[in-house]
Motif scaffolding. Structure first.
Motif: not given
Length: 208
Positions: A105-108, A154-159
């Motif tokens: 996630w970009a903002a993890a 359904g991928v748990p992330g932005t990249g």
């Protein structure tokens, strides 16, 4: 613009040999930034790749392929033979996609290194010139389209932490001032990237 497929020690490489240098904005390990580029390559590296000098490695690959002048080089653990091409009007995207076992996630709040290889590389072309501001905007548009495709899959992330992008366009001619998703070029770019990422993901996201 369709790349050629070449084989080098270590894996396959996609090579774009440009007839004329194109104005390029890129986050690639080699040739990143803004400027004229004579070629682009996207190379497969083995799982567990640990070199700390990807720019040097890519320069070596370019030399072995007879590429001259400045170029942009990408690396990925994905087999680049699985590249997905999409086009709309004068816009084209070529995407290799893997998200590893743990996408990001970009903002993890506390980023950590991802477990397992994963990279989404997007090499995109516009048939019309874009202003420098529009090129920056186009990079943001690609990121948005990629994140939309990942969410829909359904991928748990932005990249992933190593995703990279290049946008190339003619260096001359009237410049389009906008590259956002509701602009003519940016809208087409968003759609082709979204389609390419969506098509590249399904069979690889859990294993790459």
């Amino acid at each position: 613009m369709t790349p050629e497929l070449a084989s080098v020690a270590g894996g396959a490489v996609l090579v774009w040999r440009l007839e004329v240098p194109l104005l390029t904005i890129s986050s690639s390990p080699l040739g990143g930034g803004l400027g004229l580029r004579h070629w682009v390559l996207n190379a497969t590296v083995p799982d567990g790749y640990a070199r700390r000098d990807p720019d040097v490695h890519l320069t070596e690959l370019a030399r072995s392929l007879g590429l001259a002048g400045e170029g942009a080089g990408f690396l990925t653990a994905v087999d680049v033979r699985d590249v997905v091409h999409r086009s709309e009007g004068g816009v084209r995207a070529s995407v290799t996609a893997g998200v590893g076992a743990h996408p990001t996630w970009a903002a993890a709040p506390d980023p950590v290194a991802a477990a397992g290889p994963g990279t989404i590389n997007a090499v995109c072309f516009s048939a019309v010139r874009l202003s420098e501001a529009a090129l920056v905007n186009a990079v943001a548009t690609i990121a948005e389209a990629k994140a939309q495709a990942l969410w829909e899959a359904g991928v748990p992330g932005t990249g992933t932490s190593t995703d990279a992008t290049a946008v190339l366009c003619p260096a001359d001619g009237p410049a389009e001032p906008f590259g956002g998703p509701r602009s003519p070029v940016g809208g087409a770019l968003a759609r082709v990237v979204h389609s390419a990422v969506s098509a590249a993901l399904p069979d690889r996201r859990l294993s790459r």
